[in-house]
Design a protein around this motif. Structure first.
Motif, PDB file in Angstrom:
ATOM      1  N   PHE A 118      13.308  -2.868  -0.982  1.00 44.32           N
ATOM      2  CA  PHE A 118      13.553  -3.303   0.383  1.00 44.32           C
ATOM      3  C   PHE A 118      14.627  -2.439   1.039  1.00 44.32           C
ATOM      4  CE2 PHE A 118      11.795  -7.408  -1.290  1.00 44.32           C
ATOM      5  CZ  PHE A 118      10.678  -7.414  -0.473  1.00 44.32           C
ATOM      6  N   THR A 119      15.525  -1.889   0.253  1.00 48.88           N
ATOM      7  CA  THR A 119      16.519  -0.964   0.802  1.00 48.88           C
ATOM      8  C   THR A 119      15.830   0.255   1.414  1.00 48.88           C
ATOM      9  OG1 THR A 119      18.133  -1.682  -0.849  1.00 48.88           O
ATOM     10  CG2 THR A 119      18.553   0.410   0.275  1.00 48.88           C
ATOM     11  N   ALA A 120      14.785   0.760   0.725  1.00 53.71           N
ATOM     12  CA  ALA A 120      14.044   1.914   1.250  1.00 53.71           C
ATOM     13  C   ALA A 120      13.290   1.543   2.520  1.00 53.71           C
ATOM     14  CB  ALA A 120      13.082   2.436   0.188  1.00 53.71           C
ATOM     15  N   TYR A 121      12.701   0.350   2.563  1.00 56.21           N
ATOM     16  CA  TYR A 121      12.008  -0.080   3.782  1.00 56.21           C
ATOM     17  C   TYR A 121      12.998  -0.217   4.939  1.00 56.21           C
ATOM     18  CZ  TYR A 121       7.789  -1.069   1.066  1.00 56.21           C
ATOM     19  OH  TYR A 121       6.674  -0.966   0.272  1.00 56.21           O
ATOM     20  N   ARG A 122      14.187  -0.712   4.639  1.00 55.31           N
ATOM     21  CA  ARG A 122      15.212  -0.827   5.683  1.00 55.31           C
ATOM     22  C   ARG A 122      15.554   0.550   6.236  1.00 55.31           C
ATOM     23  NH1 ARG A 122      21.572  -2.360   4.898  1.00 55.31           N
ATOM     24  NH2 ARG A 122      22.088  -2.601   7.110  1.00 55.31           N
ATOM     25  N   SER A 123      15.691   1.527   5.364  1.00 59.80           N
ATOM     26  CA  SER A 123      15.984   2.890   5.816  1.00 59.80           C
ATOM     27  C   SER A 123      14.844   3.455   6.658  1.00 59.80           C
ATOM     28  CB  SER A 123      16.240   3.799   4.610  1.00 59.80           C
ATOM     29  OG  SER A 123      17.386   3.377   3.900  1.00 59.80           O
ATOM     30  N   ALA A 124      13.622   3.002   6.391  1.00 58.75           N
ATOM     31  CA  ALA A 124      12.465   3.462   7.162  1.00 58.75           C
ATOM     32  C   ALA A 124      12.400   2.845   8.551  1.00 58.75           C
ATOM     33  CB  ALA A 124      11.183   3.151   6.404  1.00 58.75           C
ATOM     34  N   GLY A 125      13.198   1.797   8.791  1.00 62.37           N
ATOM     35  CA  GLY A 125      13.220   1.176  10.112  1.00 62.37           C
ATOM     36  C   GLY A 125      12.832  -0.282  10.141  1.00 62.37           C
ATOM     37  N   VAL A 126      12.435  -0.844   9.000  1.00 69.92           N
ATOM     38  CA  VAL A 126      12.085  -2.275   8.944  1.00 69.92           C
ATOM     39  C   VAL A 126      13.376  -3.094   9.028  1.00 69.92           C
ATOM     40  CG1 VAL A 126      11.158  -4.099   7.470  1.00 69.92           C
ATOM     41  CG2 VAL A 126       9.991  -1.873   7.611  1.00 69.92           C
ATOM     42  N   ASN A 127      13.411  -4.091   9.927  1.00 66.31           N
ATOM     43  CA  ASN A 127      14.604  -4.933  10.027  1.00 66.31           C
ATOM     44  C   ASN A 127      14.310  -6.419   9.829  1.00 66.31           C
ATOM     45  OD1 ASN A 127      13.516  -5.705  12.566  1.00 66.31           O
ATOM     46  ND2 ASN A 127      14.769  -4.196  13.657  1.00 66.31           N
ATOM     47  N   ARG A 128      13.057  -6.726   9.485  1.00 65.65           N
ATOM     48  CA  ARG A 128      12.698  -8.111   9.165  1.00 65.65           C
ATOM     49  C   ARG A 128      11.585  -8.072   8.136  1.00 65.65           C
ATOM     50  NH1 ARG A 128       9.107 -12.239  10.727  1.00 65.65           N
ATOM     51  NH2 ARG A 128      10.066 -14.310  10.766  1.00 65.65           N
ATOM     52  N   VAL A 129      11.629  -8.984   7.161  1.00 61.39           N
ATOM     53  CA  VAL A 129      10.600  -9.063   6.116  1.00 61.39           C
ATOM     54  C   VAL A 129      10.076 -10.487   6.052  1.00 61.39           C
ATOM     55  CG1 VAL A 129      10.189  -8.992   3.617  1.00 61.39           C
ATOM     56  CG2 VAL A 129      11.468  -7.140   4.723  1.00 61.39           C
TER      57      VAL A 129
END
Length: 390
Positions: A118-129
């Motif tokens: 999820f840290t990598a997804y956050r770096s990609a621009g995701v801010n909600r899961v």
């Protein structure tokens, strides 16, 4: 309080973007979404290329408009790693204007988070899961065909908390095969122990064209399901997660903006296999509905051309009215009268007699600037919605 305007004109509502990523490791027996079991390698790069071509087909309809939210749904979007998600979001930003505070949601399943952190997804621009836990009970998870167990679900929530993404949803289901009130309560208590800002808590229902429809499991009866719902709603309210929609509960300021846009009959671009879109066109007082072809292979082959569309049509006025109430009556706050004309192009007088009848039956309450379901109307919201069928 403002009265609804009789000189009704269709306006330009907020705009969102839905992106459909259709593959799953295995299709759940209750799922009627457009999802497909992954056979062989995931064609991540080819699919992202097709999504960006598909988005370009929509651009002439939305020039100059700001996108308020992006939702990556499926399927299981977390089968796609952070690199292709980063490329997708970068491609979207280069083609559309995203609001600085745009909500960008990724749906994920505990059984697939090993594809990236999820840290990598956050770096990609995701801010909600939105995490599809469904249950923390191993036996119940097995009965509904989930590929993860309690340990994977707990690890996924802990990983999400450690990533720094503090805006997340936990999906939970109740009235599962063989489930009792105590088990439903324990599932929710486990979820609440992670202090989620949002919980989607919904009843398992049997949909046509699913494995469970062909081989129906033994589900709790209606009385038992209602007992589960009522007890769990008490716990959610006590935890500060107020119910703002039929199955959605959130802390203050944490309601899902993307879903609220649907329920308030906003506009949305839909790209990807089987995606639906709705775009208001005030210049010609029309609402355009577009639906993509469902099968990923067929859609990828045609993406970026009109051949990718399975349906394209203007919504007639009666259908707009029905869709407006079908969505809005899912919200506990009900319907703002002025929004009705802005979003449908119809005058309030077109529905006034039906509204008055429902108020008289004690199903709706007239609060001046809006109408909202009463406690009785909330229990029979399907009947309320059916009153507005064309």
């Amino acid at each position: 309080m403002p009265e609804p305007c009789e000189d009704a004109r269709l306006g330009e509502p907020p705009l969102a973007l839905y992106v459909h990523l259709p593959w799953c490791v295995r299709k759940c027996p209750y799922c009627d979404f457009n999802s497909h079991e992954m056979r062989g390698a995931l064609p991540a790069d080819d699919y992202i290329d097709a999504l960006l071509r598909d988005l370009e087909l929509e651009l002439p309809l939305v020039w100059g408009r700001v996108v308020r939210s992006v939702f990556l749904g499926g399927g299981t979007p977390s089968l796609f790693g952070a690199r292709p998600i980063d490329r997708l979001l970068s491609g979207i930003r280069s083609r559309l204007t995203l609001a600085p505070d745009a909500e960008i949601t990724l749906e994920a399943n505990p059984g697939t988070i090993e594809h990236d952190s999820f840290t990598a997804y956050r770096s990609a621009g995701v801010n909600r899961v939105s995490l599809g836990v469904q249950s923390f009970d191993d036996a119940l998870l097995a009965r509904i065909g989930r590929i993860h167990g309690r340990a994977e679900a707990v690890a996924a929530v802990e990983s999400l908390a450690a990533s720094g993404i503090d805006n997340f949803n936990l999906d939970l289901m109740y009235a599962l095969p063989g489930q009792g009130v105590a088990q439903a309560e324990q599932d929710l208590r486990t979820a609440l122990s992670f202090a989620p800002p949002h919980v989607s808590h919904y009843q398992l229902t049997i949909e046509p064209n699913t494995l469970f429809h062909r081989h129906r499991p033994d589900l709790p009866d209606d009385d038992l399901a209602v007992s589960m719902q009522e007890r769990c709603e008490e716990l959610l309210d006590a935890a500060g997660l107020g119910g703002y929609e039929i199955s959605a509960h959130a802390r203050a300021g944490r309601a899902c903006r993307h879903n609220l846009n649907y329920w308030q009959y906003g506009d949305f671009i839909g790209i990807g296999a089987g995606a639906h879109g709705k775009i208001s066109l005030p210049a010609r007082q029309a609402i355009l509905r577009r639906v993509r072809s469902r099968h990923p292979r067929d859609w990828m082959r045609a993406a970026g051309t009109p051949a990718a569309l399975a349906e394209e049509r203007d919504l007639p006025p009666a259908e707009r009215v029905f869709e407006f109430f079908l969505n809005h009556l899912r919200l506990r706050r009900g319907v703002r009268k002025t929004r009705f004309s802005e979003r449908t192009g119809a005058p309030w007088s077109a529905v006034e007699s039906r509204i008055d009848r429902l108020v008289g039956r004690g199903l709706l309450e007239d609060l001046g600037d809006r109408v909202a379901p009463t406690a009785t109307g909330w229990r029979f919201v399907n009947d309320l919605q059916a009153e507005f069928l064309p």
